[in-house]
Design an enzyme around this catalytic site. Structure first.
Site, PDB file in Angstrom:
ATOM      1  N   ARG A   1      77.086  32.952  46.111  1.00 12.51           N
ATOM      2  CA  ARG A   1      75.822  32.759  46.855  1.00 12.51           C
ATOM      3  C   ARG A   1      75.652  33.943  47.794  1.00 12.51           C
ATOM      4  O   ARG A   1      76.539  34.241  48.596  1.00 12.51           O
ATOM      5  CB  ARG A   1      75.905  31.446  47.638  1.00 12.51           C
ATOM      6  CG  ARG A   1      74.746  31.185  48.611  1.00 12.51           C
ATOM      7  CD  ARG A   1      73.444  30.947  47.853  1.00 12.51           C
ATOM      8  NE  ARG A   1      72.440  30.314  48.679  1.00 12.51           N
ATOM      9  CZ  ARG A   1      71.675  30.938  49.584  1.00 12.51           C
ATOM     10  NH1 ARG A   1      71.839  32.227  49.807  1.00 12.51           N
ATOM     11  NH2 ARG A   1      70.772  30.269  50.254  1.00 12.51           N
TER      12      ARG A   1
ATOM     13  N   GLU B   1      62.892  28.675  45.976  1.00  8.02           N
ATOM     14  CA  GLU B   1      63.402  27.792  44.938  1.00  8.02           C
ATOM     15  C   GLU B   1      62.642  28.055  43.625  1.00  8.02           C
ATOM     16  O   GLU B   1      61.519  28.580  43.635  1.00  8.02           O
ATOM     17  CB  GLU B   1      63.216  26.331  45.356  1.00  8.02           C
ATOM     18  CG  GLU B   1      64.022  25.937  46.583  1.00  8.02           C
ATOM     19  CD  GLU B   1      65.516  25.961  46.327  1.00  8.02           C
ATOM     20  OE1 GLU B   1      65.948  25.505  45.246  1.00  8.02           O
ATOM     21  OE2 GLU B   1      66.259  26.443  47.200  1.00  8.02           O
TER      22      GLU B   1
ATOM     23  N   ARG C   1      80.956  27.525  46.184  1.00  8.45           N
ATOM     24  CA  ARG C   1      80.559  28.889  45.865  1.00  8.45           C
ATOM     25  C   ARG C   1      81.091  29.856  46.912  1.00  8.45           C
ATOM     26  O   ARG C   1      81.140  29.539  48.104  1.00  8.45           O
ATOM     27  CB  ARG C   1      79.034  29.006  45.806  1.00  8.45           C
ATOM     28  CG  ARG C   1      78.369  28.125  44.777  1.00  8.45           C
ATOM     29  CD  ARG C   1      76.859  28.206  44.836  1.00  8.45           C
ATOM     30  NE  ARG C   1      76.333  27.749  46.120  1.00  8.45           N
ATOM     31  CZ  ARG C   1      75.045  27.589  46.388  1.00  8.45           C
ATOM     32  NH1 ARG C   1      74.143  27.854  45.454  1.00  8.45           N
ATOM     33  NH2 ARG C   1      74.646  27.156  47.566  1.00  8.45           N
TER      34      ARG C   1
END
Length: 225
Positions: free
Chosen positions: A47, A55, A89
């Site tokens: 990330r 999004e 992540r």
């Protein structure tokens, strides 16, 4: 003592190595998330730190993904890992040579500075530049930050329904050093573009002038206080 010194050096070196990743980007999931393939065919979800891309269901969501893909897809990158998020992540700065890809996404108007987690003043300057020339997502009249979009998609929480005007439990404390400089120079509600930005400046930067009546809600015109 010499052996102890060597052991300490090896320990520090191993620790430093654990804070970075190197490999080839094998997939781009969206405008701020990639999959890295490193030695031993190990795949790591990464990330991008300090930024938040639209999004997939938002305007510019797909454009942001394409922009990141153009930068990194199939290329060898280095990731300066800063943290691990709740999804497992690795969170970090993605570098191609000396280029900060995270920063370039912001500069291109393909991502917001993620105010909740950002600390680098350069990211805020890059966003201001993109906003000023209406680059990328800033070409829209009222772009919605992805953190607000996600919140609306989830709907209000039980506590929001129960007490929507609750006050913060702690007095905002101004930041100092690098974090303070990341806040930028905005001081009035007229300079704020979203409620989230106003809340950030109040709670993280200590700009109390945004909450003149002291009810914990900044810029009532934006936040509906």
């Amino acid at each position: 003592m010499r052996f102890l010194f060597l052991w300490l050096c090896l320990t520090v070196t191993a620790s430093a190595a654990a804070e970075s990743l190197a490999g080839r980007v094998v997939s781009v999931l969206d405008g701020d998330t990639i999959t890295l393939l490193s030695v031993g065919n190990v795949q790591t979800r990464v990330r991008l730190a300090q930024i938040d891309a639209p999004e997939k269901r938002q305007d510019y969501g797909q454009a942001s993904k394409r922009a990141l893909s153009d930068w990194v897809s199939g290329k060898k990158v280095t990731v300066e890992v800063a943290d691990t998020d709740r999804y497992g992540r690795s969170v970090g700065k993605v570098l191609i040579g000396g280029t900060d890809v995270n920063l370039e996404q912001v500069r291109a108007g393909m991502a917001w500075v993620y105010r909740k987690y950002a600390y680098d003043p350069g990211y805020f300057s890059a966003e201001d530049e993109a906003r000023a020339v209406r680059r990328g997502l800033w070409s829209q009249p009222n772009p919605v930050p992805p953190w607000e979009f996600r919140h609306k998609s989830r709907g209000p929480s039980f506590w929001d329904d129960f007490n929507p005007t609750r006050k913060p439990t702690q007095t905002p404390r101004p930041l100092s050093g690098v974090a303070a400089s990341a806040c930028g120079s905005k001081r009035t509600c007229q300079e704020m573009t979203t409620c989230d930005e106003a809340r950030y400046y109040l709670t993280r930067c200590g700009v109390k002038s945004l909450d003149r009546d002291g009810d914990g809600v900044p810029c009532e015109g934006l936040c509906g206080g």
